[in-house]
Structures are given as structure tokens and as C-alpha cells.
Design a protein around this motif. Structure first.
Motif, PDB file in Angstrom:
ATOM      1  N   ARG A  31     -53.158 -17.556   5.904  1.00 57.90           N
ATOM      2  CA  ARG A  31     -54.475 -17.156   5.399  1.00 57.90           C
ATOM      3  C   ARG A  31     -55.520 -18.215   5.735  1.00 57.90           C
ATOM      4  O   ARG A  31     -56.600 -17.902   6.230  1.00 57.90           O
TER       5      ARG A  31
ATOM      6  N   VAL B 237     -57.076  -8.320   4.119  1.00 60.93           N
ATOM      7  CA  VAL B 237     -55.719  -8.814   4.320  1.00 60.93           C
ATOM      8  C   VAL B 237     -55.088  -9.035   2.946  1.00 60.93           C
ATOM      9  O   VAL B 237     -55.586  -9.836   2.158  1.00 60.93           O
TER      10      VAL B 237
ATOM     11  N   THR C 188     -46.401  -4.648  -0.328  1.00 62.10           N
ATOM     12  CA  THR C 188     -47.464  -5.521   0.180  1.00 62.10           C
ATOM     13  C   THR C 188     -47.127  -6.989  -0.052  1.00 62.10           C
ATOM     14  O   THR C 188     -47.604  -7.847   0.683  1.00 62.10           O
TER      15      THR C 188
ATOM     16  N   THR D 277     -49.105  -2.911   8.847  1.00 65.23           N
ATOM     17  CA  THR D 277     -48.111  -3.788   8.242  1.00 65.23           C
ATOM     18  C   THR D 277     -47.326  -4.501   9.335  1.00 65.23           C
ATOM     19  O   THR D 277     -47.337  -4.083  10.503  1.00 65.23           O
TER      20      THR D 277
ATOM     21  N   TRP E 293     -50.388  -8.397  11.949  1.00 59.99           N
ATOM     22  CA  TRP E 293     -50.707  -9.664  12.632  1.00 59.99           C
ATOM     23  C   TRP E 293     -51.557  -9.409  13.874  1.00 59.99           C
ATOM     24  O   TRP E 293     -52.489 -10.152  14.154  1.00 59.99           O
TER      25      TRP E 293
ATOM     26  N   ILE F  18     -46.966  -8.673   5.123  1.00 59.68           N
ATOM     27  CA  ILE F  18     -48.425  -8.684   5.241  1.00 59.68           C
ATOM     28  C   ILE F  18     -48.928  -7.269   5.475  1.00 59.68           C
ATOM     29  O   ILE F  18     -48.331  -6.495   6.234  1.00 59.68           O
TER      30      ILE F  18
ATOM     31  N   TYR G 250     -52.071 -10.577   1.105  1.00 63.03           N
ATOM     32  CA  TYR G 250     -51.086 -11.614   1.420  1.00 63.03           C
ATOM     33  C   TYR G 250     -50.440 -12.104   0.128  1.00 63.03           C
ATOM     34  O   TYR G 250     -50.990 -11.962  -0.953  1.00 63.03           O
ATOM     35  N   ASP G 251     -49.257 -12.696   0.244  1.00 63.32           N
ATOM     36  CA  ASP G 251     -48.534 -13.230  -0.909  1.00 63.32           C
ATOM     37  C   ASP G 251     -49.081 -14.612  -1.236  1.00 63.32           C
ATOM     38  O   ASP G 251     -48.751 -15.594  -0.587  1.00 63.32           O
TER      39      ASP G 251
ATOM     40  N   CYS H 282     -55.113  -8.694  12.918  1.00 64.67           N
ATOM     41  CA  CYS H 282     -55.769  -9.939  12.484  1.00 64.67           C
ATOM     42  C   CYS H 282     -56.208 -10.755  13.702  1.00 64.67           C
ATOM     43  O   CYS H 282     -57.326 -11.286  13.730  1.00 64.67           O
TER      44      CYS H 282
ATOM     45  N   CYS I 184     -47.592 -17.898   3.688  1.00 58.96           N
ATOM     46  CA  CYS I 184     -48.693 -16.925   3.649  1.00 58.96           C
ATOM     47  C   CYS I 184     -50.028 -17.615   3.399  1.00 58.96           C
ATOM     48  O   CYS I 184     -51.045 -17.252   3.994  1.00 58.96           O
ATOM     49  N   ARG I 185     -50.032 -18.603   2.522  1.00 61.07           N
ATOM     50  CA  ARG I 185     -51.272 -19.341   2.256  1.00 61.07           C
ATOM     51  C   ARG I 185     -51.726 -20.101   3.502  1.00 61.07           C
ATOM     52  O   ARG I 185     -52.922 -20.169   3.795  1.00 61.07           O
TER      53      ARG I 185
ATOM     54  N   PHE J 235     -59.660 -11.689   2.151  1.00 60.29           N
ATOM     55  CA  PHE J 235     -58.300 -11.938   1.702  1.00 60.29           C
ATOM     56  C   PHE J 235     -58.179 -11.629   0.213  1.00 60.29           C
ATOM     57  O   PHE J 235     -58.961 -12.121  -0.589  1.00 60.29           O
TER      58      PHE J 235
END
Length: 129
Positions: free
Chosen positions: A20, A7, A54, A69, A74, A58, A9-10, A77, A16-17, A34
Motif C-alpha cells: 500500500r 484498493v 477481500t 482480485t 495487481w 487484494i 487491503y489487509d 494497480c 500489505c501495508r 486505500f
């Protein structure tokens, strides 16, 4: 057969955190790894992916080469998590895919991606989510 998902992620975005951390805290049927999007590690592993894209949305890379994407990311995931495969299957149906898309768009609006309001597409850690 997919046996591992990465994954992207930003890491500079609170939303995003949080996503995650939520994904990482769930039991996984398929391991999720991640990697911060746009990082040296992400660029080394996936040179064909545009780092700006990216960071904006996500992105999930499967060990079979598949790249997902937005709502597809999602959904995959959720598919990887124990207890969420049924929901992932339902959301992937053509008649429910718009629901998944709206959920992703709502999250993007909070971040300011794609013309939304909020923290900006590169919030740089300024979010307090």
C-alpha cells in the motif's frame, strides 16, 4: 472509463501495508484510494463483497463497477501508476499472465494465504515486513 480505483487491503498484514505504501508513493494516472478490507467502511461501500475474501486476497474496485482480485488486482494497480502502464499491459497478456500470477502467489505464500507458509492469512499485525 475508469477514473478512480479503490484498493481493499489487509491493514493487519505488514506485506500489505508495505505494498500500500509503495503504491501510494508513486505518481498515479488514476487515483488509488486505500480502504482496509473487512472494515466498516469497506462493508458499507461494498456490501456485495465477502469481507473474508477481500482480506485473503487484494481486491480492487473500479468506479465503473469492475472488481479485480489476485493478479488482476495487481495488474490494474500497476496500470494506474505513471510509468507502469507498459508493464501492466505486458503482464496482462495471456502468455505473461502466469508471471503475474506467480508474483501474487509468492506474496500470498509469505502471508500464508492459500496453504502457503508464513504469517497466516490474518496475521493480525504480527508480520515484521
Amino acid at each position: 472509463m475508469i477514473t478512480r480505483l479503490t484498493v481493499l487491503y489487509d491493514a493487519g498484514c505488514g506485506l500489505c501495508r508495505t505494498a500500500r505504501a509503495w503504491l501510494a508513493s508513486r505518481a498515479q494516472l488514476v487515483p488509488l484510494e486505500f480502504v482496509p478490507a473487512g472494515s466498516d467502511e469497506a462493508r458499507r461501500r461494498y456490501p456485495a463483497l465477502d469481507p473474508a475474501e477481500t482480506l485473503a486476497d487484494i481486491t480492487v474496485v473500479a468506479d465503473d463497477g469492475g472488481v479485480y482480485t489476485g493478479d488482476g488486482a495487481w495488474i490494474i494497480c500497476l496500470w494506474a501508476l505513471d510509468g507502469y502502464r507498459g508493464l501492466a499491459a505486458r503482464l496482462s497478456r495471456p502468455d505473461l499472465r502466469p508471471v503475474a500470477r506467480r508474483m501474487v502467489q509468492a506474496a500470498a505464500a509469505v502471508r500464508g494465504v492459500g496453504g502457503g507458509r508464513g504469517y497466516g492469512s490474518d496475521c493480525g499485525g504480527t508480520c515484521d515486513l
